[in-house]
Write a protein that holds these residues in place. Sequence first.
Motif, short mmCIF file in Angstrom:
data_model
loop_
_atom_site.label_atom_id
_atom_site.label_comp_id
_atom_site.label_asym_id
_atom_site.label_seq_id
_atom_site.Cartn_x
_atom_site.Cartn_y
_atom_site.Cartn_z
N HIS A 1 0.97 -1.14 0.05
CA HIS A 1 0.05 -0.09 -0.07
C HIS A 1 0.93 1.20 -0.09
O HIS A 1 0.48 2.20 -0.89
N GLN A 2 1.97 1.25 0.78
CA GLN A 2 2.95 2.51 0.81
C GLN A 2 3.46 2.48 -0.45
O GLN A 2 3.65 3.76 -1.10
N PHE B 1 -7.94 -3.87 -3.46
CA PHE B 1 -7.33 -5.06 -2.61
C PHE B 1 -8.39 -5.93 -2.30
O PHE B 1 -9.58 -5.62 -1.82
N SER C 1 -8.29 3.99 -2.02
CA SER C 1 -8.29 2.42 -2.59
C SER C 1 -9.70 2.12 -2.50
O SER C 1 -10.58 2.51 -1.98
N THR D 1 -6.15 -5.47 6.98
CA THR D 1 -6.25 -5.12 5.68
C THR D 1 -7.00 -3.81 5.51
O THR D 1 -6.68 -2.76 5.20
N CYS E 1 -10.55 4.70 1.91
CA CYS E 1 -10.88 3.47 1.24
C CYS E 1 -12.54 3.50 0.96
O CYS E 1 -13.35 3.75 1.63
N SER F 1 -11.31 -1.71 -1.06
CA SER F 1 -11.39 -2.77 -0.40
C SER F 1 -12.57 -3.84 -1.07
O SER F 1 -13.71 -3.34 -0.28
N LEU G 1 -5.82 0.26 4.93
CA LEU G 1 -6.41 1.08 3.86
C LEU G 1 -7.43 2.51 4.46
O LEU G 1 -7.33 3.44 3.87
#
Length: 610
Positions: free
Chosen positions: A304-305, A365, A316, A326, A337, A318, A330
């Motif tokens: 992610h970074q 993700f 993001s 996780t 996210c 999810s 995010l």
Amino acid sequence: MSIIELGESVPALTPHASSVSLPTWADNVGYEEGQARVLSKMTTGYPRFFIHKAIVAFAEDVVQRYGTGGQAAMLFPSFRTSRRCVNFMHSRDPSISPNQIQLVDLVLDKNKVVSESLAKISPSVSAVIFPKDLFSVAKQYWQHSGDGVSSRRAEFCHGLFREGILIDEKTLQPTKDNMNGIQKSCKGPRRYQKGSIDQGIQIAPECGTKAVAAQQSTPDNDIPEARESSQFLEERFGRNLDVSFVENAKLAIRRRIAGSLMGETDLAATPSLNVTSNTRGVVGLSDDDVYLHPCGMNAIFIAHQMLLEARGHLKSISFGFPYVDTLKILEKFGPGCLFYGNGSSEDLDDLEARLKAGEKFLALFCEFPGNPMLKSPDLTRIRGLADTYGFAVVVDETIGNFINVHVLPYADIVVSSLTKIFSGECNVMGGSAILNPRGPHYHSLKKIAEAEHEDNYWAEDVIFMERNSRHFVSRIERINENAELICSILGAHPLVKTVYYPKYNPSREFYDACRTPNGGYGGLLSFEFENRGQAIAFFDRIETAKGPSLGTNFTLVSPYVILAHFLELDWAAQFGVPADLIRISVGLEGMDHLKAIFQDALKAAEGAVS
């Protein structure tokens, strides 16, 4: 197997175990409620949630030496990881003033060490010291990022710290000798003259004549289970392990993950040049495209970074009901996210409408399949949307594993927790990330990885992971068969309401689209009874290991939703995740044995009162 006592490690008598025994339903609830009856018996716990006692002991000594009363410390493997923790703490609580947090970078004093081998394994620790009332904020970072030190690193480095060999970097004074790259030497017993992980430390005469072994760093080093690490190293490789084996072990692990090495390898031999043939379904994948991390969650965090750096600060996605941390990564790191907890085709319709309307996203993700409902996302459609609208795709393959499914062709990054089935032994942590060389974001991600990847995977953990993973292919094949047996037993019982398994889920077509020619459906399944009383009776009766984690060589049962979402059960229920779900990670036991213990537990459920 006999039931392991409450609070003991799983496996039993394993000092660096990654699970802990919670043998009754009430024990699991008690753990989540913080009941003294349960917490007082916890000798260990799941790493990232429970800070190992070896780490706690080291942190306390660091505070005693460098801090003041009323302070605590978190330990990290490097300068960069500790600074990320501090930045997170300030972002979560802007009222924290800079003078409330102290950083201590502990490094080798080369004036006191003569072993070049010791320097090669980089036994450094960076401590973040803060007031105790900020512990919960620091713990969030520890849990979500996976950046904290491993218990083996803490144990080893604590010994160096006590001997005065690991010291605050700010106190180092350059001398004429060490400026010229010359280390002071001293004579010692012959067995210490060649560097090794467990017996390779030599100390200059003014510091005494003791050699510090890895397991001498805790007061309990005289008990048999605390000698697990050094005993293995001595038996497998001889008394003096050449540290070059560690790099070869890392390479062997990366090649297994890349699909170019499936069995054993001679760690003492010079490795062949970079291998590009693989079983991953992507042409040109190299072991150089595989990156190792201290744990699976750290692989996700770093992925992610990297994406934030490569593509800018975008939200993001999810997709599907995710593993708890996780989603936290995010949400808490970066701009947030968009969460699609059902992971359905309707969710993809909504996402596509947003994309057509001009919304931009960093990455999607997802897990393949998801935990704990074992639903599989439509990776074919997701990849199509990603190619059209420019976002990246990150797939967590921990549960599916690449022997059963090929997800790399659909992803830009594939992450996995090596702690699970890749290891199987439940005694070491690890994680991996693979960059897809055919992915549209490969070159930008590769450039960042080559410049910034920090290898924080501790040497002893590497040795255990390499050993454990040698026969993972045959273990997965047997576990696939055992899992289908358990599914058939549960599915045939009138009290079992639903069995969740990739083979029987409505999303099977999406799983099958990625399934390898000889792949099975994995070793994880979940199910629910008609009522809670039946679930409790079954769980309390079943004679397996019971605790967190999955992918173990032995069957491991857990009331997963109680453990992972105890304070948000209603939230989980709205995504079809029932509070009374029982999750089973199937092991390598004989089929007759598994059949007997499950039938016995089902009889207990039959006698339960609603």
